[in-house]
Design a protein around this motif. Sequence first.
Motif, short mmCIF file in Angstrom:
data_model
loop_
_atom_site.label_atom_id
_atom_site.label_comp_id
_atom_site.label_asym_id
_atom_site.label_seq_id
_atom_site.Cartn_x
_atom_site.Cartn_y
_atom_site.Cartn_z
N VAL A 240 -2.35 -3.02 -10.12
CA VAL A 240 -2.22 -1.73 -9.44
C VAL A 240 -3.56 -1.01 -9.45
O VAL A 240 -4.17 -0.80 -10.51
CB VAL A 240 -1.14 -0.85 -10.11
CG1 VAL A 240 -0.99 0.47 -9.36
CG2 VAL A 240 0.19 -1.59 -10.17
N VAL A 241 -4.02 -0.63 -8.27
CA VAL A 241 -5.27 0.11 -8.11
C VAL A 241 -4.94 1.52 -7.66
O VAL A 241 -4.34 1.71 -6.59
CB VAL A 241 -6.20 -0.57 -7.09
CG1 VAL A 241 -7.51 0.23 -6.96
CG2 VAL A 241 -6.47 -2.01 -7.48
N VAL A 242 -5.30 2.49 -8.47
CA VAL A 242 -5.07 3.90 -8.15
C VAL A 242 -6.37 4.49 -7.62
O VAL A 242 -7.37 4.53 -8.33
CB VAL A 242 -4.61 4.68 -9.41
CG1 VAL A 242 -4.42 6.16 -9.08
CG2 VAL A 242 -3.33 4.07 -9.97
N ASN B 240 -3.49 4.81 -18.93
CA ASN B 240 -2.39 4.72 -19.89
C ASN B 240 -1.32 3.72 -19.47
O ASN B 240 -0.57 3.22 -20.29
CB ASN B 240 -1.75 6.10 -20.09
CG ASN B 240 -2.62 7.03 -20.90
OD1 ASN B 240 -3.61 6.61 -21.49
ND2 ASN B 240 -2.27 8.30 -20.94
N HIS B 241 -1.24 3.45 -18.15
CA HIS B 241 -0.26 2.49 -17.65
C HIS B 241 -0.88 1.11 -17.41
O HIS B 241 -0.22 0.23 -16.87
CB HIS B 241 0.37 3.01 -16.36
CG HIS B 241 1.32 4.15 -16.57
ND1 HIS B 241 2.69 3.98 -16.63
CD2 HIS B 241 1.10 5.48 -16.77
CE1 HIS B 241 3.27 5.15 -16.84
NE2 HIS B 241 2.34 6.07 -16.94
N GLY B 242 -2.15 0.96 -17.78
CA GLY B 242 -2.82 -0.32 -17.58
C GLY B 242 -3.26 -0.56 -16.16
O GLY B 242 -3.53 -1.70 -15.77
N PHE B 243 -3.34 0.50 -15.37
CA PHE B 243 -3.76 0.38 -13.98
C PHE B 243 -5.28 0.57 -13.87
O PHE B 243 -5.92 1.13 -14.75
CB PHE B 243 -3.07 1.44 -13.11
CG PHE B 243 -1.56 1.30 -13.02
CD1 PHE B 243 -0.92 0.16 -13.48
CD2 PHE B 243 -0.80 2.31 -12.46
CE1 PHE B 243 0.46 0.03 -13.40
CE2 PHE B 243 0.58 2.20 -12.37
CZ PHE B 243 1.22 1.06 -12.84
N THR B 244 -5.84 0.15 -12.75
CA THR B 244 -7.26 0.31 -12.47
C THR B 244 -7.47 1.57 -11.63
O THR B 244 -6.81 1.75 -10.61
CB THR B 244 -7.82 -0.90 -11.71
OG1 THR B 244 -7.63 -2.07 -12.50
CG2 THR B 244 -9.30 -0.72 -11.40
N VAL C 205 -0.98 -3.71 -5.63
CA VAL C 205 -0.50 -2.41 -5.16
C VAL C 205 -1.67 -1.45 -5.16
O VAL C 205 -2.46 -1.41 -6.12
CB VAL C 205 0.62 -1.85 -6.07
CG1 VAL C 205 1.02 -0.44 -5.64
CG2 VAL C 205 1.83 -2.77 -6.07
N SER C 206 -1.82 -0.68 -4.09
CA SER C 206 -2.80 0.40 -4.07
C SER C 206 -2.05 1.71 -3.83
O SER C 206 -1.01 1.73 -3.17
CB SER C 206 -3.86 0.18 -2.99
OG SER C 206 -3.30 0.25 -1.69
N ILE C 207 -2.59 2.81 -4.37
CA ILE C 207 -1.93 4.09 -4.20
C ILE C 207 -2.92 5.23 -4.41
O ILE C 207 -3.79 5.17 -5.27
CB ILE C 207 -0.74 4.25 -5.19
CG1 ILE C 207 -0.02 5.58 -4.97
CG2 ILE C 207 -1.20 4.09 -6.63
CD1 ILE C 207 1.27 5.71 -5.75
N SER C 208 -2.80 6.26 -3.59
CA SER C 208 -3.43 7.56 -3.85
C SER C 208 -2.31 8.58 -3.77
O SER C 208 -1.55 8.61 -2.80
CB SER C 208 -4.52 7.88 -2.80
OG SER C 208 -3.96 7.99 -1.50
N ALA D 253 0.85 -1.20 0.00
CA ALA D 253 0.00 0.00 0.00
C ALA D 253 0.88 1.24 0.00
O ALA D 253 1.62 1.49 0.96
CB ALA D 253 -0.92 0.00 1.21
N LEU D 254 0.80 2.02 -1.06
CA LEU D 254 1.58 3.23 -1.23
C LEU D 254 0.69 4.45 -1.13
O LEU D 254 -0.53 4.35 -1.13
CB LEU D 254 2.27 3.22 -2.60
CG LEU D 254 3.04 1.96 -3.01
CD1 LEU D 254 3.47 2.06 -4.47
CD2 LEU D 254 4.23 1.76 -2.11
#
Length: 264
Positions: free
Chosen positions: A166-168, A209-213, A105-108, A36-37
């Motif tokens: 990766v979940v943004v 664009n990076h293939g992330f969700t 990976v999750s990130i905000s 988790a980032l």
Amino acid sequence: MRRFRLTAYVTSLFLAIGLALAGAGTAQAAGVNYVALGDSYSSGVGAGSYTSESGDCKRSTKAYPYLWQAAHSPASFNFMACSGAVTTDVINNQLGPLNSSTSLVSISIGGNDAGFADVMLTCVLGNDNDCLSRIATARAYVDSTLPGRLDTVYSAISAKAPSAHVVVLGYPSFYKLGTSCIGLSETKRSAINDAAAYMDAAIAKRAANHGFTFGDVRTTFSGHEICSGSPWLHSVNWLNIGESYHPTAGGQSSGYLPVLNSAA
């Protein structure tokens, strides 16, 4: 007697299948390596119950990453999100646990880069024109500079954890409009909401664009903004200014966690 034996056999068979499926689900969750980032919205500022080891990063046991790992029991969990983090902080201080075995990976991130805290301070202390001017500056930053900074972070994540999903996570709308509410003017509230949506759109585009969700939390927070009957966000708090405009524990568990659950 024959019918009883057949019924017992069928019952045992379905029970065995059920146990096997349950075991498969547990194994799948146990095989997840989760990192988790992010910034304060991921560390859980505003939710309380901060871990002693996290210090000024204020990582909360009520933050959505911690709640997710408590519910799913992944094989490994590294909680790296930190209050006040900008994109360069993620790159310099948070990517250590990522590797080829990282699967989630999750990130905000992005709000602090765009000057979120200064925007809110200006809008609280200044007049409508001051607020709108500062928001215009933030939006210009979102257009000119933030996309490149997000690309750098997202590329670094992909390079270190090429197999990770990766979940943004985005940011919520802050105010319920059209209600009688003490504090900021309707003009300021509307402009702040529009700015949050503008930033979310920019983040979602770079993530795609990076293939992330991209996880849009505006839907789950709808009806629970500041000035609603049951807000999941702190309004300005002069006694604890750092928690102002951050999700409450309810915002983490009912606003952010369901979005991660759906996207993970």
